[in-house]
Design an enzyme around this catalytic site. Structure first.
Site, PDB file in Angstrom:
ATOM      1  N   GLN A   1     -27.898  17.314 -16.213  1.00 46.58           N
ATOM      2  CA  GLN A   1     -27.397  17.862 -17.650  1.00 46.58           C
ATOM      3  C   GLN A   1     -26.247  17.271 -18.089  1.00 46.58           C
ATOM      4  OE1 GLN A   1     -27.868  21.859 -17.746  1.00 46.58           O
ATOM      5  NE2 GLN A   1     -30.179  21.937 -17.565  1.00 46.58           N
TER       6      GLN A   1
ATOM      7  N   ASP B   1     -36.870  21.328 -10.007  1.00 46.52           N
ATOM      8  CA  ASP B   1     -37.136  22.445 -10.640  1.00 46.52           C
ATOM      9  C   ASP B   1     -38.435  23.296  -9.808  1.00 46.52           C
ATOM     10  OD1 ASP B   1     -35.230  23.028 -12.180  1.00 46.52           O
ATOM     11  OD2 ASP B   1     -36.334  22.606 -13.998  1.00 46.52           O
TER      12      ASP B   1
ATOM     13  N   SER C   1     -25.293  17.794 -12.112  1.00 43.83           N
ATOM     14  CA  SER C   1     -26.624  18.120 -12.631  1.00 43.83           C
ATOM     15  C   SER C   1     -26.939  16.795 -13.732  1.00 43.83           C
ATOM     16  CB  SER C   1     -26.784  19.677 -13.360  1.00 43.83           C
ATOM     17  OG  SER C   1     -27.484  19.686 -14.437  1.00 43.83           O
TER      18      SER C   1
ATOM     19  N   ARG D   1     -21.356  28.494 -13.385  1.00 44.51           N
ATOM     20  CA  ARG D   1     -21.923  27.054 -13.016  1.00 44.51           C
ATOM     21  C   ARG D   1     -21.117  25.923 -13.326  1.00 44.51           C
ATOM     22  NH1 ARG D   1     -27.848  27.850 -15.473  1.00 44.51           N
ATOM     23  NH2 ARG D   1     -27.993  25.751 -14.616  1.00 44.51           N
TER      24      ARG D   1
END
Length: 432
Positions: free
Chosen positions: A178, A319, A176, A130
């Site tokens: 994140q 999601d 992302s 990832r």
């Protein structure tokens, strides 16, 4: 129940009706844990998620010297903060295990990069694939030293922290949200204010909004400055009591259950005032023909006579993309799911995995870089063994697909260990 190798899940014999209580939000739990760990004093987090991802965060914080006390049912956490950045790491020769958790690897990794410690971060084989490069580049540009041991921009990596310089940080098309949230959290420990510039925006922007709201809730200063800049002022969080909402991503499965089977399901303590953007998925089901009521602190979904296919951009709420893919199996007409390119870099490549399983169930599927075109079959094939691809969201979504056998159902422990017990309330679960 989820400890079995396989479970058969069948449609409910009667429409599912009642209140479903998802576990606490993983995203909010891990953000609150980290902020409480940096704060001075004692924070009490109620409604927390007890699952693999949050246990990994607790373990990582304890390695940093944070005291985390857990009550008997593991949903109340009392965190005694460090009053600053971590300065020591227990068992420094052992890697900090991030498992498959993007929030642990990115959020805790960024805080360690802003701290006077050296730590090795490592996780599962999939976590080693990832993308971490944009985050690592931004942190090294501010003074941290990060060495990747296998391939550039990937775990395992040794993080040697430093006092971050702050200032201007440009992240072009983050892989992302994140990445952005991690930089916000690290910026609280920087030497000077930080401006995170996002010239092409960010995927899943509501998750960045969630980070900013949580930082603000813990007394920090982080906010949007216009549409494409996040401004963060250094400063330690303040300890506090914090009630964590149920997980809105998990709630999408309960809402889909009602929409698919003519049911009437309500999730409480989520609503229009929620910090979680995935609450908006209920409105997507409304566009497909479900009845939807969104109150300030509850969302109720009722199934209509038929669902219809739609064309929808899920950039802000990726999601639930797998939830929608399964609902699309039972809709009249095709569904186009756009804006979920980030699915390529989760526990599995969710776009490719979903396409594979949907075809096994009889759908005609066209795969795109950022989504799927799904034409449902006249009848979903019964008895199909669906592969979960070691991905909790694949397992939870495809368990709703019809009469299916779910392989490796235990992967739901990552975020909802009681998921199949919830389905069993509606007499849907059989031994595989």
């Amino acid at each position: 129940m989820s400890g079995l190798d396989r479970l058969r899940v069948v449609p409910p014999a009667v429409p599912p009706t009642g209140t479903v209580v998802p576990p606490g939000s993983k995203s909010l739990t891990n953000r609150a844990l980290l902020l409480a760990g940096l704060a001075e004093g004692r924070s009490r987090l109620t409604g927390a998620l007890d699952a693999e991802d949050t246990r990994l965060m607790v373990a990582g914080l304890r390695r940093c010297g944070v005291d985390v006390a857990v009550d008997d049912d593991a949903t109340t956490l009392v965190v005694t903060g460090l009053a600053g950045a971590p300065t020591d790491l227990t068992d420094p020769g052992a890697p900090v295990d991030v498992g498959t958790s993007g929030t642990v690897s990115r959020f805790l990794g960024a805080v360690l990069a802003a701290s006077p410690v050296t730590a090795v971060l490592d996780g599962t084989p999939r976590m080693r694939e990832r993308p971490m490069g944009q985050l690592f580049d931004a942190l090294t540009a501010q003074g941290a030293t990060i060495t990747c041991h296998a391939r550039p921009g990937l775990l395992p990596a040794t993080v040697t922290g430093a006092s971050l310089s702050g200032g201007r940080v440009v992240v072009d098309r983050p892989a992302s949200s994140q990445v952005v949230s991690a930089l916000v959290l690290a910026a609280l420990l920087a030497d000077a204010p930080t401006r995170i510039e996002l010239p092409h925006g960010t995927p899943a922007r509501p998750y960045v909004d969630m980070t900013l709201a949580t930082v603000t809730g813990f007394g920090g200063s982080a906010a949007w400055d216009g549409d494409d800049v996040v401004a963060v002022t250094p400063g330690l969080p303040r300890a506090r009591d914090w009630a964590i909402e149920p997980d809105a991503s998990a709630a999408t499965y309960a809402w889909a259950l009602a929409a698919l089977h003519g049911g009437d399901v309500e999730v409480r303590h989520l609503g229009r005032d929620s910090l979680q953007g995935d609450v908006a998925f209920a409105e997507v089901l409304g566009r497909m023909g479900a009845g939807v009521v969104v109150g300030p602190d509850h969302v109720r979904v009722t199934g209509g006579p038929r669902l219809r296919g739609i064309d929808v951009d899920l950039t802000d709420l990726p999601d639930p993309g797998l939830t929608l893919a399964v609902v699309a199996l039972h809709a009249d007409g095709p569904t186009r799911i756009r804006g979920v390119a980030v699915h390529r870099h989760h526990e599995t490549d969710r776009i490719a995995a979903a396409a594979t399983e949907l075809r096994k169930l009889g759908a005609d599927v066209v795969e795109h870089d950022d989504g799927l075109d799904i034409t449902p079959p006249e009848q979903v094939r019964p008895g199909v063994v669906v592969d979960t691809w070691l991905d909790h969201r694949m397992a939870m979504a495809f368990a709703l697909a019809g009469d299916v056998v779910v392989d490796d159902p235990g992967c739901v422990d990552k975020t909802w260990p009681g998921y199949f017990a919830m389905l069993d309330r509606f007499d849907m679960v059989r031994a595989g």
